[in-house]
Design a protein around this motif. Structure first.
Motif, mmCIF file in Angstrom:
data_model
loop_
_atom_site.group_PDB
_atom_site.id
_atom_site.type_symbol
_atom_site.label_atom_id
_atom_site.label_comp_id
_atom_site.label_asym_id
_atom_site.label_seq_id
_atom_site.Cartn_x
_atom_site.Cartn_y
_atom_site.Cartn_z
ATOM 1 N N SER A 5 0.873 -1.183 0.000
ATOM 2 C CA SER A 5 0.000 0.000 0.000
ATOM 3 C C SER A 5 0.902 1.223 0.000
ATOM 4 O O SER A 5 1.991 1.202 0.592
ATOM 5 C CB SER A 5 -0.930 0.011 1.217
ATOM 6 N N ILE A 6 0.471 2.266 -0.697
ATOM 7 C CA ILE A 6 1.273 3.481 -0.816
ATOM 8 C C ILE A 6 0.465 4.692 -0.356
ATOM 9 O O ILE A 6 -0.640 4.935 -0.859
ATOM 10 C CB ILE A 6 1.754 3.694 -2.267
ATOM 11 N N ALA A 7 0.993 5.426 0.622
ATOM 12 C CA ALA A 7 0.357 6.651 1.110
ATOM 13 C C ALA A 7 1.292 7.824 0.854
ATOM 14 O O ALA A 7 2.395 7.879 1.406
ATOM 15 C CB ALA A 7 0.046 6.528 2.601
ATOM 16 N N PRO A 48 -1.662 -5.137 4.063
ATOM 17 C CA PRO A 48 -0.572 -5.352 3.107
ATOM 18 C C PRO A 48 0.676 -5.922 3.777
ATOM 19 O O PRO A 48 0.822 -5.870 4.995
ATOM 20 C CB PRO A 48 -0.298 -3.940 2.575
ATOM 21 N N ASP A 49 1.568 -6.468 2.961
ATOM 22 C CA ASP A 49 2.850 -6.956 3.478
ATOM 23 C C ASP A 49 3.766 -5.788 3.826
ATOM 24 O O ASP A 49 4.510 -5.843 4.802
ATOM 25 C CB ASP A 49 3.548 -7.839 2.428
ATOM 26 N N VAL A 50 3.718 -4.749 2.981
ATOM 27 C CA VAL A 50 4.545 -3.561 3.184
ATOM 28 C C VAL A 50 3.687 -2.326 2.969
ATOM 29 O O VAL A 50 2.946 -2.243 1.987
ATOM 30 C CB VAL A 50 5.740 -3.514 2.196
ATOM 31 N N CYS A 51 3.749 -1.378 3.891
ATOM 32 C CA CYS A 51 3.071 -0.104 3.671
ATOM 33 C C CYS A 51 4.133 0.984 3.549
ATOM 34 O O CYS A 51 5.030 1.103 4.384
ATOM 35 C CB CYS A 51 2.077 0.209 4.787
ATOM 36 N N PRO A 75 1.336 -7.341 11.217
ATOM 37 C CA PRO A 75 2.654 -7.801 10.750
ATOM 38 C C PRO A 75 3.233 -6.984 9.599
ATOM 39 O O PRO A 75 4.335 -7.258 9.132
ATOM 40 C CB PRO A 75 2.366 -9.236 10.298
ATOM 41 N N CYS A 76 2.508 -5.989 9.154
ATOM 42 C CA CYS A 76 2.909 -5.141 8.025
ATOM 43 C C CYS A 76 4.303 -4.527 8.240
ATOM 44 O O CYS A 76 4.574 -3.939 9.279
ATOM 45 C CB CYS A 76 1.858 -4.038 7.868
ATOM 46 N N LYS A 77 5.183 -4.684 7.255
ATOM 47 C CA LYS A 77 6.482 -4.000 7.276
ATOM 48 C C LYS A 77 6.244 -2.524 6.919
ATOM 49 O O LYS A 77 5.407 -2.209 6.078
ATOM 50 C CB LYS A 77 7.432 -4.603 6.253
#
Length: 201
Positions: A5-7, A48-51, A75-77
C-alpha cells in the motif's frame, strides 16, 4: 508476491511510484492513499505486506500511522519515505522499529530493492540519514512542553491553550518560558521553529 500500500499526498509522486512498481513481477499494489486517515483505513482493510508512508500527510502523519500499526500488532512492514533528514523524525522511526526509512530522492531501484530486503528481515536506512542517526540530539522538552509548543505552532493563543489543556495561563507561560530556555532561543516563535526543524514537535 509482495502486497504493497502506498500513502503519499503528492499525487504525481504517488502515481509515478505505483506505475513503476507495478512493472515488477513480485510487487502488487493493493491500494493508494492521499492522506494518513485514508492510509490507516486501507491498511486495516487490506493488511498489506509492506506499507509505504510519506512522513508528513494531512490528518495523520506517517509516524502516527506507523504507531497505530505497531499498537495493533499488524505484521505489516513499514517503509517511511521523506524529504526531511530530521533527527527527531528518524529517532521516532527507530523507536517504532520501522523497517525502512528512505529519502524521496533515492533512485527507484534502491526503493524497490529496499522493499525486498525488508521482506527478508533486513532494515534499510538511506545512507545520507545514517549520519543523522549517529549525531542525534536528545529532545530536551518534556511531554507538556511539546504539547504547548504544538498548539502555539497551530496558532493558538495562551488563553486558548489554557482552556484546551485545563491549565492556568500562568502555567502555560511557564512552560513556554522553560521551552525557550531549553532551546536557547528568545521567543516562543523561535522555539516553535527550532523544535519543528529538529522534528521534536
Amino acid at each position: 508476491m509482495i502486497r504493497l500500500s502506498i500513502a503519499e499526498d503528492q499525487q504525481l509522486l504517488r502515481g509515478a511510484l505505483i506505475s513503476i512498481m507495478e512493472l515488477e513481477d513480485d510487487l502488487h499494489i493493493v491500494g493508494e492513499a492521499a492522506d494518513g486517515a485514508e492510509a490507516w483505513a486501507l491498511i486495516e482493510k487490506e493488511k498489506p505486506d509492506v506499507c509505504i508512508l510519506d512522513i508528513e500527510m494531512p490528518h495523520l502523519s506517517g509516524l502516527e500511522v506507523a504507531a497505530r500499526i505497531r499498537h495493533h500488532n499488524y505484521p505489516c512492514k513499514i517503509m517511511i519515505m521523506t524529504t526531511f533528514a530530521r533527527a527527531g523524525y528518524l529517532q521516532e522511526a527507530m523507536d517504532l522499529n520501522i523497517e525502512a526509512y528512505l529519502l524521496k530522492d533515492e533512485p527507484i531501484q534502491y526503493v524497490i530493492g529496499a522493499i525486498r530486503k525488508i521482506m527478508q528481515g533486513e532494515r534499510v536506512i538511506s545512507q545520507d540519514l545514517a549520519a543523522t542517526l549517529f549525531m542525534n540530539e536528545k529532545n530536551p522538552l518534556n511531554d507538556r512542553e511539546i504539547n504547548v509548543l504544538k498548539l502555539v505552532k497551530h496558532g493558538y493563543t495562551t488563553n486558548e491553550i489554557s482552556k484546551r489543556l485545563f491549565l492556568t495561563k500562568g502555567t502555560i507561560r511557564n512552560y513556554l518560558s522553560l521551552s525557550i530556555q531549553k532551546l536557547e532561543v528568545e521567543t516562543r516563535q523561535q522555539a516553535v521553529q527550532k523544535a519543528n526543524e529538529k522534528g521534536w514537535i
